[in-house]
Design a protein around this motif. Structure first.
Motif, mmCIF file in Angstrom:
data_model
loop_
_atom_site.group_PDB
_atom_site.id
_atom_site.type_symbol
_atom_site.label_atom_id
_atom_site.label_comp_id
_atom_site.label_asym_id
_atom_site.label_seq_id
_atom_site.Cartn_x
_atom_site.Cartn_y
_atom_site.Cartn_z
ATOM 1 N N ASP A 46 48.837 46.238 56.470
ATOM 2 C CA ASP A 46 48.817 45.737 57.019
ATOM 3 C C ASP A 46 49.620 46.793 58.282
ATOM 4 O OD1 ASP A 46 47.849 43.654 59.551
ATOM 5 O OD2 ASP A 46 50.216 43.669 59.710
ATOM 6 N N TYR A 47 50.410 47.614 57.984
ATOM 7 C CA TYR A 47 51.222 48.572 58.468
ATOM 8 C C TYR A 47 50.455 49.444 58.628
ATOM 9 C CZ TYR A 47 54.471 51.479 60.606
ATOM 10 O OH TYR A 47 55.340 52.224 60.852
ATOM 11 N N GLU A 48 49.951 50.391 57.250
ATOM 12 C CA GLU A 48 49.097 50.965 57.156
ATOM 13 C C GLU A 48 48.086 51.055 58.202
ATOM 14 O OE1 GLU A 48 49.757 53.613 53.367
ATOM 15 O OE2 GLU A 48 48.298 51.562 53.289
ATOM 16 N N LYS A 49 47.199 50.409 58.884
ATOM 17 C CA LYS A 49 46.400 49.922 60.245
ATOM 18 C C LYS A 49 46.666 50.798 61.007
ATOM 19 C CE LYS A 49 44.257 45.992 57.351
ATOM 20 N NZ LYS A 49 43.977 44.917 57.890
ATOM 21 N N ALA B 241 59.481 55.188 53.937
ATOM 22 C CA ALA B 241 60.476 53.852 54.122
ATOM 23 C C ALA B 241 61.685 54.243 54.463
ATOM 24 C CB ALA B 241 60.419 53.043 53.341
ATOM 25 N N HIS B 242 63.005 53.086 55.076
ATOM 26 C CA HIS B 242 63.729 53.756 55.175
ATOM 27 C C HIS B 242 64.804 52.462 54.127
ATOM 28 C CE1 HIS B 242 64.335 56.295 58.258
ATOM 29 N NE2 HIS B 242 63.526 55.592 58.280
ATOM 30 N N GLY C 72 68.814 57.406 53.277
ATOM 31 C CA GLY C 72 68.328 56.304 52.280
ATOM 32 C C GLY C 72 66.411 55.826 52.922
ATOM 33 N N THR C 73 65.629 57.848 53.039
ATOM 34 C CA THR C 73 64.252 57.552 53.644
ATOM 35 C C THR C 73 63.818 57.957 52.389
ATOM 36 O OG1 THR C 73 64.965 57.867 55.959
ATOM 37 C CG2 THR C 73 62.754 58.366 54.796
ATOM 38 N N LEU D 171 62.298 48.972 55.584
ATOM 39 C CA LEU D 171 61.812 49.234 57.116
ATOM 40 C C LEU D 171 61.221 49.678 56.862
ATOM 41 C CD1 LEU D 171 62.070 49.543 60.222
ATOM 42 C CD2 LEU D 171 63.385 51.118 59.855
ATOM 43 N N LEU D 172 59.667 49.688 56.968
ATOM 44 C CA LEU D 172 58.636 50.150 56.176
ATOM 45 C C LEU D 172 58.035 51.650 58.054
ATOM 46 C CD1 LEU D 172 55.872 47.600 55.884
ATOM 47 C CD2 LEU D 172 57.287 49.588 54.977
ATOM 48 N N ASP D 173 58.020 52.650 57.989
ATOM 49 C CA ASP D 173 57.966 53.547 58.863
ATOM 50 C C ASP D 173 56.919 54.586 58.467
ATOM 51 O OD1 ASP D 173 59.618 55.611 60.809
ATOM 52 O OD2 ASP D 173 60.778 56.002 59.574
#
Length: 152
Positions: free
Chosen positions: A62-65, A75-76, A84-85, A123-125
């Motif tokens: 869903d986030y990749e959309k 991600a963090h 942390g990335t 945390l998706l980034d």
């Protein structure tokens, strides 16, 4: 208890949702269509790590959309030393308790994070893709894996 009735019982670690195959995420800004897309075809899993993996993969997809064509998912990871990335290249699990994140750190070196399913804080980034190639999307791959292992 017979084997058939054992399959009908919910996993011990979750409440009984009745005849719903999957609880719905509560996202205030999500439309009913977005919520339905995230839970479409998904069923509960007895293995808590696999169940966490299934839902995490849907959230990644869903986030990749929302990403631009030149961005990839990163991600963090809360609690990881340094910044942390990591750039996520794959996600997996080793039940009953581990979620696996495979990718590269900020220096491009391979990393693998092994985390207990109860300790996940991600945390998706978005990150610009590192080279001249199409941006990689892992959500579709993860979704295929979820469907292949989906209980009937």
């Amino acid at each position: 208890m017979t084997r058939a009735s054992a399959k009908a019982d919910p996993p011990v670690f979750v409440p009984d949702w009745g005849d719903k195959p999957c609880p719905e995420p509560l996202l205030p800004a999500a439309t009913p269509e977005q919520t339905a897309a995230m839970t479409d075809g998904v069923r509960m899993r007895e293995n808590p790590a696999e169940w966490a993996f299934v839902r995490l993969s849907k959230l990644i997809e869903d986030y990749e959309k929302t990403l631009d064509r030149d961005e990839e998912i990163a991600a963090h990871i809360v609690g990881v030393p340094g910044e942390g990335t990591m750039q996520i290249e794959d996600v997996g699990f080793w039940g009953p308790d581990f979620i696996l994140f495979i990718g590269k750190n900020a220096n491009g070196r391979p990393v693998r994070l092994i985390q207990h399913y109860a300790q996940i804080n991600v945390l998706l980034d978005a990150r610009k893709k590192p080279e001249e190639r199409p941006a990689r999307r892992i959500g579709f791959q993860l979704s295929e894996m979820v469907q292949k292992t989906n209980p009937k």
